[in-house]
Design an enzyme around this catalytic site. Sequence first.
Site, PDB file in Angstrom:
ATOM      1  N   GLY A 224       0.830  -1.423   0.030  1.00  0.00           N
ATOM      2  CA  GLY A 224       0.126  -0.191  -0.121  1.00  0.00           C
ATOM      3  C   GLY A 224       0.970   1.156  -0.033  1.00  0.00           C
ATOM      4  O   GLY A 224       1.679   1.161  -0.431  1.00  0.00           O
ATOM      5  N   SER A 225       0.155   2.209   0.578  1.00  0.00           N
ATOM      6  CA  SER A 225       0.867   3.496   0.561  1.00  0.00           C
ATOM      7  C   SER A 225       2.133   3.663   1.474  1.00  0.00           C
ATOM      8  O   SER A 225       2.269   2.922   2.656  1.00  0.00           O
ATOM      9  CB  SER A 225      -0.043   4.481   0.979  1.00  0.00           C
ATOM     10  OG  SER A 225      -0.285   4.420   2.291  1.00  0.00           O
ATOM     11  N   VAL A 228       1.194   4.616   5.174  1.00  0.00           N
ATOM     12  CA  VAL A 228       0.600   3.382   6.178  1.00  0.00           C
ATOM     13  C   VAL A 228       1.687   2.568   6.154  1.00  0.00           C
ATOM     14  O   VAL A 228       1.808   1.953   7.238  1.00  0.00           O
ATOM     15  CB  VAL A 228      -0.703   2.754   5.139  1.00  0.00           C
ATOM     16  CG1 VAL A 228      -1.248   1.611   6.487  1.00  0.00           C
ATOM     17  CG2 VAL A 228      -1.814   3.823   5.153  1.00  0.00           C
ATOM     18  N   GLY A 229       2.601   2.143   5.366  1.00  0.00           N
ATOM     19  CA  GLY A 229       3.731   1.333   5.728  1.00  0.00           C
ATOM     20  C   GLY A 229       4.518   1.648   6.930  1.00  0.00           C
ATOM     21  O   GLY A 229       4.793   0.922   7.641  1.00  0.00           O
ATOM     22  N   GLU A 246       5.927  -3.401   0.882  1.00  0.00           N
ATOM     23  CA  GLU A 246       5.521  -3.147  -0.706  1.00  0.00           C
ATOM     24  C   GLU A 246       4.778  -1.630  -0.843  1.00  0.00           C
ATOM     25  O   GLU A 246       3.548  -1.842  -0.775  1.00  0.00           O
ATOM     26  CB  GLU A 246       5.247  -4.351  -1.526  1.00  0.00           C
ATOM     27  CG  GLU A 246       5.441  -4.137  -3.054  1.00  0.00           C
ATOM     28  CD  GLU A 246       4.669  -3.349  -3.893  1.00  0.00           C
ATOM     29  OE1 GLU A 246       4.880  -2.214  -4.045  1.00  0.00           O
ATOM     30  OE2 GLU A 246       3.664  -3.740  -4.497  1.00  0.00           O
ATOM     31  N   CYS A 280       1.296  -0.376  -8.509  1.00  0.00           N
ATOM     32  CA  CYS A 280       2.534   0.146  -8.038  1.00  0.00           C
ATOM     33  C   CYS A 280       3.855   0.202  -8.788  1.00  0.00           C
ATOM     34  O   CYS A 280       4.560   1.164  -8.639  1.00  0.00           O
ATOM     35  CB  CYS A 280       2.832  -0.701  -6.705  1.00  0.00           C
ATOM     36  SG  CYS A 280       2.769  -2.338  -6.907  1.00  0.00           S
TER      37      CYS A 280
HETATM   38  P1  NAD Z   1      -3.576   2.801   2.013  1.00  0.00           P
HETATM   39  O1  NAD Z   1      -1.978   2.208   2.121  1.00  0.00           O
HETATM   40  O2  NAD Z   1      -4.149   3.652   2.775  1.00  0.00           O
HETATM   41  O3  NAD Z   1      -4.279   1.288   2.081  1.00  0.00           O
HETATM   42  C1  NAD Z   1      -3.696   0.003   1.993  1.00  0.00           C
HETATM   43  C2  NAD Z   1      -4.165  -0.896   3.004  1.00  0.00           C
HETATM   44  O4  NAD Z   1      -3.826  -0.596   4.197  1.00  0.00           O
HETATM   45  C3  NAD Z   1      -5.789  -0.739   3.209  1.00  0.00           C
HETATM   46  O5  NAD Z   1      -6.247  -2.501   3.262  1.00  0.00           O
HETATM   47  C4  NAD Z   1      -6.071  -0.112   4.024  1.00  0.00           C
HETATM   48  O6  NAD Z   1      -7.236  -0.232   4.756  1.00  0.00           O
HETATM   49  C5  NAD Z   1      -4.884  -0.282   4.945  1.00  0.00           C
HETATM   50  N1  NAD Z   1      -4.514   0.517   6.112  1.00  0.00           N
HETATM   51  C6  NAD Z   1      -4.870   2.059   5.869  1.00  0.00           C
HETATM   52  N2  NAD Z   1      -4.440   2.739   7.060  1.00  0.00           N
HETATM   53  C7  NAD Z   1      -4.109   1.608   7.904  1.00  0.00           C
HETATM   54  C8  NAD Z   1      -3.281   1.646   9.228  1.00  0.00           C
HETATM   55  N3  NAD Z   1      -3.621   3.131   9.959  1.00  0.00           N
HETATM   56  N4  NAD Z   1      -2.816   0.708   9.899  1.00  0.00           N
HETATM   57  C9  NAD Z   1      -3.089  -0.617   8.911  1.00  0.00           C
HETATM   58  N5  NAD Z   1      -3.422  -0.737   7.770  1.00  0.00           N
HETATM   59  C10 NAD Z   1      -4.053   0.289   7.186  1.00  0.00           C
HETATM   60  O7  NAD Z   1      -3.711   2.935   0.383  1.00  0.00           O
HETATM   61  P2  NAD Z   1      -4.986   3.814  -0.249  1.00  0.00           P
HETATM   62  O8  NAD Z   1      -5.650   4.847   0.403  1.00  0.00           O
HETATM   63  O9  NAD Z   1      -5.824   2.784  -0.574  1.00  0.00           O
HETATM   64  O10 NAD Z   1      -4.356   4.538  -1.242  1.00  0.00           O
HETATM   65  C11 NAD Z   1      -3.421   5.738  -1.549  1.00  0.00           C
HETATM   66  C12 NAD Z   1      -2.138   5.614  -2.042  1.00  0.00           C
HETATM   67  O11 NAD Z   1      -1.542   4.735  -1.783  1.00  0.00           O
HETATM   68  C13 NAD Z   1      -2.465   5.449  -3.583  1.00  0.00           C
HETATM   69  O12 NAD Z   1      -2.872   6.558  -4.287  1.00  0.00           O
HETATM   70  C14 NAD Z   1      -1.238   4.991  -3.945  1.00  0.00           C
HETATM   71  O13 NAD Z   1      -0.353   6.043  -4.430  1.00  0.00           O
HETATM   72  C15 NAD Z   1      -0.800   4.088  -2.946  1.00  0.00           C
HETATM   73  N6  NAD Z   1      -1.140   2.892  -3.173  1.00  0.00           N
HETATM   74  C16 NAD Z   1      -0.231   1.983  -3.350  1.00  0.00           C
HETATM   75  C17 NAD Z   1      -0.347   0.265  -3.657  1.00  0.00           C
HETATM   76  C18 NAD Z   1       0.765  -0.275  -4.052  1.00  0.00           C
HETATM   77  O14 NAD Z   1       0.537  -1.244  -4.788  1.00  0.00           O
HETATM   78  N7  NAD Z   1       1.869  -0.051  -3.598  1.00  0.00           N
HETATM   79  C19 NAD Z   1      -1.756   0.056  -3.355  1.00  0.00           C
HETATM   80  C20 NAD Z   1      -2.704   0.850  -3.069  1.00  0.00           C
HETATM   81  C21 NAD Z   1      -2.299   2.218  -2.926  1.00  0.00           C
END
Ligand code: NAD
Length: 477
Positions: A224-225, A228-229, A246, A280
């Site tokens: 994810g982002s 949040v990572g 990732e 990504c």
């Molecule tokens: P995000 O990182 O918020 O969400 C990814 C996952 O993390 C989801 O399951 C979400 O519910 C979970 N999450 C959110 N906040 C959390 C927390 N505090 N603790 C634990 N888990 C949590 O991503 P998003 O809001 O869906 O997208 C935002 C941006 O992130 C996108 O515009 C993009 O740039 C990036 N993104 C990257 C990928 C990738 O494949 N690397 C995938 C999705 C989004």
Amino acid sequence: MALNHIHNTAVRSASGQTLPVIDPATGEVYDTIERSNAADIDAAVRAARECYEGTWARTTAAERGRLLMKLSRLVAEHADELAAIEQRDCGKPVAQAKADALALVRYFEFYAGAGDKLHGDTIPYLDGYSVLTWREPHGVTGHVVPWNYPMQIFGRCVGGALAAGNVCVVKPSEDACLSLLRVAELAVEAGFPAGCINIVTGYGHEVGDALARHPGVDHISFTGSPRVGTLIQQAAAERHCPVTLELGGKGPQIVFADADIDAALPFIVNAIVQNSGQTCSAGSRLLVERSLYEPLLERLGQRFTELRAGPPAMNLDLGPLIRQSQMERVQGFLAQAEADGIATVAQGRVAPEAASTGYYAAPTLLRDVPVDHRLAQEEVFGPVLSAMAFDDEDHAVRIANATPFGLVAGVWTRDGGRQFRMAKRVRAGQVFINNYGAGGGVELPFGGVKSSGHGREKGFEALYGFTVLKTIAIKHG
Ligand code: NAD
């Protein structure tokens, strides 16, 4: 009404609250998922632990492989059904949704055959000693999955974790849960024991956070982002829990003047258009050697004007974006480009059949994007390609490496020496020469450097991350 999947049973959340499931093509609510909380994560982790201690830890790798292979076959048999679910839930064009389901088949198939090839070493040591290493599973693994490729990312993390002998608790994105809940039902049919695969839905800051903090979770994988990572890693660090991250990229497509342009063009377009740019590993920056810059932009511009976004069922080049805020994010980047005087070379169109309430974005090609501009630095996660010119190899490397990310890069050149030099100098987890993405490749280790994260998923390499190495030294006199 989609329920959580815990202990091989469909269950309501502790809160009894739900979240809407929205069709990105229309903006309409058509289903609900559970809004779970820490209590549901606790129930899932307990079920997983019970399964691990009860039966799973004693299964052989071959037995786990047979189960995964059975699940792979069931997913193949239900590929159309799963694709239809994903098409509506994520707005994916038919072909992309089907490709995702088939990739899930491949992940389970690959890890079904890989688990029993994972082994340790013997190490020559002092006289009178025998030393060996074992690869042991972590135990209960947590997986936080995003919305862009739910089935593929589930396949690579859960497939690898199970093959290596772990059990799983999965937190899908609140925007994309339905296909994974159906896969969990298929896993029951395949014979996976209760507690082996659990899925808990809800918001990230509620459910994802609870999973990252739970003391019963032995390893976390997150896609994810970067924001949040960081939160996940901080939460896991409190109890020294290992994490695989990732976190996305800003992939450069580097095109030298000697490249085979006819071969490169479709890859360059697909790398930013696939899944509406919500990838990504998207090739979101186009770096072109100056003598080729204008002719390439002209040809690419022509192609961009022909691109169409529209309803998933029409199977056009792009579907809608996942949600309204993602559409607004892309619009925000484009508005900023305009305000900063960045020129648009060409833009595709949204088909007239697309509902005005859907979350569409027209694919856009921008030129002369400054290297330090947001558009050249941040993930747009939409169909926006930023082009810039370079003078020579050194210059190309400098621009390619000038972002916080380092996930995937593409290099287009016929010069064999340059192919290797560039592969070595570009900082990225994967470098593709005269192609981009190699068709997905479940066999190919995948992950980043810098802010793209750490650890590797996919391929055999992922199995090392889903295990810990134990060293046994025997003194036999
Ligand atoms: P995000 O990182 O918020 O969400 C990814 C996952 O993390 C989801 O399951 C979400 O519910 C979970 N999450 C959110 N906040 C959390 C927390 N505090 N603790 C634990 N888990 C949590 O991503 P998003 O809001 O869906 O997208 C935002 C941006 O992130 C996108 O515009 C993009 O740039 C990036 N993104 C990257 C990928 C990738 O494949 N690397 C995938 C999705 C989004």
